[in-house]
Design an enzyme around this catalytic site. Structure first.
Site, PDB file in Angstrom:
ATOM      1  N   HIS A   1      17.514 -22.375  36.330  1.00 34.66           N
ATOM      2  CA  HIS A   1      17.882 -23.715  36.667  1.00 34.66           C
ATOM      3  C   HIS A   1      16.503 -24.178  36.943  1.00 34.66           C
ATOM      4  CE1 HIS A   1      22.045 -23.396  36.188  1.00 34.66           C
ATOM      5  NE2 HIS A   1      22.231 -22.579  37.178  1.00 34.66           N
TER       6      HIS A   1
ATOM      7  N   CYS B   1      21.546 -20.364  32.160  1.00 38.36           N
ATOM      8  CA  CYS B   1      22.629 -19.682  33.239  1.00 38.36           C
ATOM      9  C   CYS B   1      23.811 -19.337  32.298  1.00 38.36           C
ATOM     10  CB  CYS B   1      22.838 -20.620  34.429  1.00 38.36           C
ATOM     11  SG  CYS B   1      23.574 -19.502  35.665  1.00 38.36           S
TER      12      CYS B   1
END
Length: 510
Positions: free
Chosen positions: A420, A336
């Site tokens: 994630h 991310c």
């Protein structure tokens, strides 16, 4: 059984989240339909529900303990700090504003209605709701606008138990002081205490338990012993070091050393929990270039402040060290915000408003921040393994080359993804670690039978066992069903006889 209970704490990281989870698992095992609830959470660890709402990761863990699907109503207000003074406000799973502490006060009236409606909905859908407070209820400077502690308890007439961490010391002063600093109307909802993280001789503690009951007129519902190896999702970086220390490295064939960069605004660092659960994988957190020296894999995790934390990497000399390692063919993984840092350029007119910023240039990608946040739970494939994950980001990455890797890319020994939770997928994690080991030249073979979901389930059962074996569950049942006992005495900071005990409630400053 029907009712509700609020778990408050003497401090942050006293054990509210794990006690709430333990209570949820204890009740769920008894066949009670139970749900967790945290009215307002300040955390950079979050997750996406099945319907695309962002809530605190701790509430997702508590929902798993309760064996129910997480919902935005379990955490209606989430604050995500982007600096020491500003936070993103997420309401019912969607970002609505960026505010400072004073500006947040302008939202309180509306948020109080949202909180009340979410709690009422959960109480209608479930037999029991276990509420978790935030920080400490004795933060008297914040009492007037409180949404999550005694403000919630008073509004919903919730009985309250206060948990204190004895491992950090001063637990009896903290318990007494917490009650003593509350207004009399609030004190009458505080039914008793739980002591957490005890590792000592019970006979030495017993006199203190009797004395705190005598001083406050409130029972101690039990003492939870220290339990190694929990490593459950913590809400913020306050609990990060303790959580990692509680998960000792598991022995396995060979050793693989993983260094996770401890960014100032690190978020979703639970991504690496699955790595720490693997036999032979040693996970540490790094703040200096020297901390990376013997790492086989460097992980750049998520962050709530990509551009700011990228600047921190340069200031600390970490950026130069990570770049050097990558160009030598030593593995680096960006997740991310960490993935965004690895790109050639970042255009941010949303989060930092810094405009164009040069990235580390280790991946052929360009990032542009969008006003709308991406919140979804994607599925894909890598190394021939199915992967389920979740996404939470404003930065949109345009890949301009390299090999595909989940939604991101790979160039040489550098991997990047916005996903994630990918490492929680057992088959993918093993294949990725095997690739990392080959690339790093390490004699490491991932264990074939490590099941991360089963490990988490066992941890949740351990929490349920703690509640069942060490707390007065019969008294807790009465508390949930009937509320705080009537006639609880008012405690003043000065002790019995303090003048404020006899002053009219309305005469006290608020």
């Amino acid at each position: 059984m029907r009712g509700a209970l609020l778990v408050a704490g003497t401090t942050s990281d006293a054990g509210k989240s794990v006690l709430t989870a333990g209570l949820c698992r204890w009740l769920a095992r008894r066949g009670v339909r139970v749900a967790p609830f945290k009215a307002q959470n300040m955390s950079l660890n979050s997750m996406v529900t099945a319907d695309g709402a962002e809530i605190g990761r701790a509430q997702v863990m508590q929902a798993a303990a309760a064996r129910v699907e997480p919902s935005a109503h379990m955490n209606p207000v989430l604050l995500k700090p982007g600096s020491d003074r500003r936070s993103q406000v997420v309401v019912l799973g969607r970002p609505v504003a960026e505010v400072d502490a004073m500006g947040y006060g302008e939202h309180k009236a509306r948020l109080r209605e949202v909180v009340a409606a979410s709690l009422a909905r959960l109480r209608a859908e479930y037999d029991v709701v276990i509420c978790e407070g935030a920080g400490s209820p004795a933060e008297i400077n914040l009492r007037n606008g409180d949404l999550a502690n005694m403000g919630l308890a008073r509004a919903a007439d919730l009985p309250v138990i206060v948990v204190g961490d004895i491992d950090r010391g001063g637990v009896f002063a903290a318990l007494y002081g917490t009650v003593g600093l509350l207004e009399p109307e609030d004190q009458r909802l505080v039914a008793g205490f739980v002591i957490n993280k005890f590792r000592g001789a019970p006979e030495l503690l017993a006199p203190g338990l009797a004395q705190i009951t005598a001083l406050t007129g409130r029972d101690v519902y039990g003492v939870l012993p220290w339990l190694d190896g929990l490593g459950l999702d913590v809400e913020d970086s306050l609990g990060l070091d303790a959580a990692r220390a509680a998960v000792p490295p598991r022995e396995g064939q060979g050793t693989l050393r993983v260094a996770v960069v401890r960014l100032p605004r690190i978020s979703n660092f639970t991504d690496v929990d699955a790595l720490a659960a693997e036999p032979g994988v040693n996970v540490t957190f790094a703040r200096t270039p020297g901390d990376l020296a013997d790492a086989d894999l460097v992980v750049l995790p998520g962050t709530r402040a990509t551009v700011s934390d990228l600047g921190w990497l340069h200031e600390r000399g970490l950026a130069a060290e990570i770049t050097r390692r990558a160009r030598e063919g030593r593995p680096v993984l960006g997740i991310c915000g960490g993935y965004q840092m690895l790109a050639r350029e970042i255009l941010d007119d949303v989060e930092s408003c810094a405009g164009p910023v040069e990235g580390l240039g280790l991946l052929p990608a360009r990032v542009e921040f969008a006003p709308d946040k991406t919140l979804r739970r994607p599925t894909g494939e890598a190394y021939g393994e199915r992967v389920h994950a979740y996404e939470i980001h404003h930065g949109i990455v345009a890949v301009e080359g390299g090999e595909p890797f989940l939604d991101g890319c790979r160039t040489g020994a550098v991997w990047g993804t916005t996903w994630h939770g990918a490492l929680e997928n057992n088959g993918f994690r093993r294949a990725f670690l095997a690739d990392v080991a080959r690339t790093a030249g390490r004699a490491f073979t991932p264990a074939p039978d490590t099941d991360f979901a089963a490990l988490r389930e066992a941890q949740l059962d351990a929490l349920g066992d703690l509640v069942e074996n060490h707390l007065d569950t019969a008294a807790l049942e009465r508390l949930i069903e009937s509320g705080a006992p009537p006639g609880l005495p008012v405690v003043a900071p000065g002790g019995p006889g303090h003048p404020s005990l006899n002053a009219p409630a309305g005469s006290r400053s608020r």
